[in-house]
Structures are given as C-alpha cells and as structure tokens.
Design a protein around this motif. Structure first.
Motif, PDB file in Angstrom:
ATOM      1  N   THR A 123       4.297  72.907  38.319  1.00  0.00           N
ATOM      2  CA  THR A 123       3.713  72.006  37.329  1.00  0.00           C
ATOM      3  C   THR A 123       3.561  70.592  37.890  1.00  0.00           C
ATOM      4  O   THR A 123       2.511  69.950  37.722  1.00  0.00           O
ATOM      5  CB  THR A 123       4.582  71.973  36.060  1.00  0.00           C
ATOM      6  N   LEU A 124       4.588  70.111  38.560  1.00  0.00           N
ATOM      7  CA  LEU A 124       4.530  68.767  39.129  1.00  0.00           C
ATOM      8  C   LEU A 124       3.480  68.675  40.233  1.00  0.00           C
ATOM      9  O   LEU A 124       2.780  67.655  40.349  1.00  0.00           O
ATOM     10  CB  LEU A 124       5.904  68.372  39.673  1.00  0.00           C
ATOM     11  N   GLN A 125       3.350  69.708  41.028  1.00  0.00           N
ATOM     12  CA  GLN A 125       2.330  69.701  42.078  1.00  0.00           C
ATOM     13  C   GLN A 125       0.937  69.593  41.477  1.00  0.00           C
ATOM     14  O   GLN A 125       0.073  68.872  41.988  1.00  0.00           O
ATOM     15  CB  GLN A 125       2.447  70.967  42.938  1.00  0.00           C
ATOM     16  N   GLY A 126       0.710  70.318  40.372  1.00  0.00           N
ATOM     17  CA  GLY A 126      -0.591  70.265  39.723  1.00  0.00           C
ATOM     18  C   GLY A 126      -0.869  68.929  39.068  1.00  0.00           C
ATOM     19  O   GLY A 126      -1.987  68.397  39.155  1.00  0.00           O
ATOM     20  N   ARG A 127       0.149  68.362  38.425  1.00  0.00           N
ATOM     21  CA  ARG A 127      -0.052  67.103  37.717  1.00  0.00           C
ATOM     22  C   ARG A 127      -0.192  65.912  38.663  1.00  0.00           C
ATOM     23  O   ARG A 127      -0.898  64.955  38.358  1.00  0.00           O
ATOM     24  CB  ARG A 127       1.104  66.845  36.753  1.00  0.00           C
ATOM     25  N   CYS A 128       0.501  65.972  39.804  1.00  0.00           N
ATOM     26  CA  CYS A 128       0.507  64.837  40.737  1.00  0.00           C
ATOM     27  C   CYS A 128      -0.380  65.059  41.955  1.00  0.00           C
ATOM     28  O   CYS A 128      -0.449  64.189  42.836  1.00  0.00           O
ATOM     29  CB  CYS A 128       1.936  64.541  41.188  1.00  0.00           C
ATOM     30  N   HIS A 129      -1.020  66.224  42.023  1.00  0.00           N
ATOM     31  CA  HIS A 129      -1.948  66.527  43.122  1.00  0.00           C
ATOM     32  C   HIS A 129      -1.242  66.450  44.482  1.00  0.00           C
ATOM     33  O   HIS A 129      -1.727  65.826  45.426  1.00  0.00           O
ATOM     34  CB  HIS A 129      -3.150  65.574  43.102  1.00  0.00           C
ATOM     35  N   VAL A 130      -0.076  67.069  44.572  1.00  0.00           N
ATOM     36  CA  VAL A 130       0.695  67.044  45.811  1.00  0.00           C
ATOM     37  C   VAL A 130       1.175  68.454  46.153  1.00  0.00           C
ATOM     38  O   VAL A 130       1.100  69.370  45.339  1.00  0.00           O
ATOM     39  CB  VAL A 130       1.931  66.119  45.699  1.00  0.00           C
ATOM     40  N   ILE A 131       1.681  68.591  47.373  1.00  0.00           N
ATOM     41  CA  ILE A 131       2.350  69.806  47.814  1.00  0.00           C
ATOM     42  C   ILE A 131       3.788  69.438  48.169  1.00  0.00           C
ATOM     43  O   ILE A 131       4.035  68.557  49.001  1.00  0.00           O
ATOM     44  CB  ILE A 131       1.662  70.430  49.043  1.00  0.00           C
ATOM     45  N   ILE A 132       4.747  70.086  47.506  1.00  0.00           N
ATOM     46  CA  ILE A 132       6.164  69.877  47.807  1.00  0.00           C
ATOM     47  C   ILE A 132       6.629  71.052  48.652  1.00  0.00           C
ATOM     48  O   ILE A 132       6.640  72.194  48.177  1.00  0.00           O
ATOM     49  CB  ILE A 132       6.986  69.776  46.513  1.00  0.00           C
ATOM     50  N   PRO A 133       6.996  70.828  49.907  1.00  0.00           N
ATOM     51  CA  PRO A 133       7.367  71.928  50.805  1.00  0.00           C
ATOM     52  C   PRO A 133       8.555  72.729  50.274  1.00  0.00           C
ATOM     53  O   PRO A 133       9.429  72.198  49.577  1.00  0.00           O
ATOM     54  CB  PRO A 133       7.724  71.211  52.119  1.00  0.00           C
ATOM     55  N   ASP A 134       8.608  74.008  50.633  1.00  0.00           N
ATOM     56  CA  ASP A 134       9.698  74.871  50.181  1.00  0.00           C
ATOM     57  C   ASP A 134      11.055  74.356  50.640  1.00  0.00           C
ATOM     58  O   ASP A 134      12.049  74.461  49.900  1.00  0.00           O
ATOM     59  CB  ASP A 134       9.485  76.294  50.712  1.00  0.00           C
ATOM     60  N   GLU A 135      11.103  73.797  51.864  1.00  0.00           N
ATOM     61  CA  GLU A 135      12.389  73.319  52.371  1.00  0.00           C
ATOM     62  C   GLU A 135      12.884  72.113  51.567  1.00  0.00           C
ATOM     63  O   GLU A 135      14.093  71.880  51.457  1.00  0.00           O
ATOM     64  CB  GLU A 135      12.298  72.958  53.856  1.00  0.00           C
ATOM     65  N   VAL A 136      11.972  71.349  50.993  1.00  0.00           N
ATOM     66  CA  VAL A 136      12.354  70.242  50.124  1.00  0.00           C
ATOM     67  C   VAL A 136      12.839  70.777  48.782  1.00  0.00           C
ATOM     68  O   VAL A 136      13.867  70.348  48.252  1.00  0.00           O
ATOM     69  CB  VAL A 136      11.175  69.265  49.929  1.00  0.00           C
ATOM     70  N   THR A 137      12.114  71.741  48.241  1.00  0.00           N
ATOM     71  CA  THR A 137      12.511  72.362  46.974  1.00  0.00           C
ATOM     72  C   THR A 137      13.919  72.942  47.059  1.00  0.00           C
ATOM     73  O   THR A 137      14.710  72.834  46.118  1.00  0.00           O
ATOM     74  CB  THR A 137      11.515  73.473  46.589  1.00  0.00           C
ATOM     75  N   ALA A 138      14.243  73.517  48.193  1.00  0.00           N
ATOM     76  CA  ALA A 138      15.560  74.144  48.360  1.00  0.00           C
ATOM     77  C   ALA A 138      16.699  73.132  48.299  1.00  0.00           C
ATOM     78  O   ALA A 138      17.844  73.507  48.010  1.00  0.00           O
ATOM     79  CB  ALA A 138      15.605  74.899  49.689  1.00  0.00           C
ATOM     80  N   ARG A 139      16.391  71.856  48.543  1.00  0.00           N
ATOM     81  CA  ARG A 139      17.440  70.828  48.533  1.00  0.00           C
ATOM     82  C   ARG A 139      17.545  70.092  47.199  1.00  0.00           C
ATOM     83  O   ARG A 139      18.407  69.242  47.017  1.00  0.00           O
ATOM     84  CB  ARG A 139      17.183  69.818  49.657  1.00  0.00           C
ATOM     85  N   VAL A 140      16.661  70.416  46.271  1.00  0.00           N
ATOM     86  CA  VAL A 140      16.648  69.720  44.986  1.00  0.00           C
ATOM     87  C   VAL A 140      17.824  70.167  44.129  1.00  0.00           C
ATOM     88  O   VAL A 140      18.019  71.358  43.885  1.00  0.00           O
ATOM     89  CB  VAL A 140      15.317  69.979  44.240  1.00  0.00           C
TER      90      VAL A 140
END
Length: 263
Positions: free
Chosen positions: A45-62
């Motif tokens: 949802t955030l990627q769609g709203r902010c027009h960004v790509i959040i890498p999987d390795e970043v997601t894993a640290r959230v």
C-alpha cells in the motif's frame, strides 16, 4: 506528509486507532498485532501511495512505526522521480480555483512590497506549488525582480527538513507551508538566519478553522499570538471562506534591529 501516510495506512490495515499508529516507537508486531501477511499489505500500500519500491531486505528489518517511516523516506530519497510524482499527486488533489486562492498571494505580495521588496531583490518561494505568487507579484504589484521556486516537483530533492540555500537571498516566502511541519518554529528561525531582507508566511488561523480537518497533511495549528511571540508582525485575512480565517505574518531584518516603522 510521510508520517501521515504511514499512520493512515496502518490505521486502515490494522484497524487500530490513529493514536496507536502514530508514535515512532510503536512496535508493529508487538503492539499493533501485525503479522507477515499484514506487513506485506502495508508495504504494498505504501509503495503504491508514495510511488516507491521498498526492497525486501529493508522490509525484513522493519520492526516499528519509525522503521516503516524511515523505509519510505529512504526509498523516496533514492528516487527523486517518486518524490516528484507524490508532489504532483498532492497538487492535483487541490481543486480550488486561482481566484479562490488569490487572497493569500495578494496579502503576501502587499506585505513584502510595503516592507521594501524591490526589483533588485531575489525572492525564494518555498513550497511554490503552481508558482501563483510570482504571477500575482508581477501582474498586480509590478514586481520585476527574480523569483525562484523551491518545491519537490522541480527535481524531487527539495526537503524543508534538510534544505538550506546555497547563499544568502533577499526575501523568502512560505505560503501555506508551516502548518505542514511538526516543528514550524524551526523553519521560522532558519528564515531569520537566511533572509537578507525578510520573509513572509501565510497559514490558517486555528482560532477560526479546524486546521487538521482542512488537510490530512497538516501537522501544526497556529494563531497570531504564537507567530507574534516568534518576532513576526501579523494580520488577519479571509483566505478560506470564513471571516479572518487566515494569517499573514512578515519579518524583516529592520524589524529585528528596531529601525522599521513602516506599516
């Protein structure tokens, strides 16, 4: 703006109140009961709203709301085009016509001209939007100086939290900007350092309108007394359809030094 988008997304997906989803220290898994599937939905949802790509390795640290906000912030910083698109989306969301917004530009132009804005000066317009201040200054006030817009939509890099001018400039304008900051006084004090001549602000008057209901990206509600306590001269105007619902505030270096008696 990013903080609001993160909070709204978390509120929608977790069905928790905004008050629980706002603090940056809040744990996604431990306090908001987010599981791995919900986290993926949040990220998507955030990627769609902010027009960004959040890498999987970043997601894993959230782990916390702060981690999530930082992930979006870093993704935007890495992709100026995404920041431009988010800024364009924000501007497209405002449907008012120029004549409905003109009073704030006229008030700011009047105050700057009265306080000494000349055709030899350079004016930096922070959060310039559609650059309507430039139009009003030139068409109604005969301004022939240099107008420089500063906004995310220009190149995706403008960020009031980190931006500083490369050299001193005469005047700054920040119209409908400070209510979007969680620490508006920080910008005011920076402008006092940066401005050779002075600066002008406009903002909703919290004593007349519900500032937070006006725009979901508003973070601060201000009144004349607060701005005056920060060293500015203020006046009340009809900006949004209600009597004295807007504030125009001006500061000049002459006022600071006690030599400016113009009104």
């Amino acid at each position: 703006m990013i903080d609001y988008i993160v909070t709204e997304t978390l509120t929608l997906i977790t069905e928790k109140p905004a008050s629980a989803c706002t603090p940056r220290t809040t744990g996604l898994f431990t306090e908001l009961d987010v599981d791995s599937l919900a986290l993926q939905e949040i990220i998507t949802t955030l990627q769609g709203r902010c027009h960004v790509i959040i890498p999987d390795e970043v997601t894993a640290r959230v782990r916390t709301v702060g981690d999530l906000t930082q992930a979006v912030t870093d993704a935007l910083a890495a992709s100026p085009s995404s920041r431009i698109e988010m800024a364009e989306d924000y501007l497209r969301g405002h449907k008012s016509l120029h004549h409905e917004r003109a009073s704030r530009f006229q008030a700011a132009s009047d105050r700057m001209r009265a306080r000494g804005l000349s055709d030899e000066h350079v004016l930096i317009d922070l959060g310039a939007g559609y650059t309507e201040l430039d139009y009003v200054l030139r068409s109604s006030y005969g301004f022939r100086g240099r107008y420089v817009p500063a906004d995310v939509w220009l190149d995706g890099t403008f960020d009031l939290l980190t931006w500083a001018p490369p050299r001193p400039y005469h005047w700054y304008a920040a119209l409908e900007v400070i209510e979007h900051l969680d620490d508006p006084r920080l910008l005011v004090e920076r402008l006092k350092e940066w401005a050779v001549e002075g600066f002008v602000l406009t903002t909703p008057n919290k004593n007349v309108v519900d500032v937070f209901a006006q725009d979901p990206t508003h973070l601060s509600a201000l009144d004349e007394e607060t701005l005056q306590s920060w060293g500015m001269e203020t006046s009340l105007h009809n900006f949004y359809g209600h009597y004295q619902d807007g504030i125009c505030a001006v500061w000049t270096r002459r006022m600071k030094d006690g030599h400016d008696s113009r009104r």
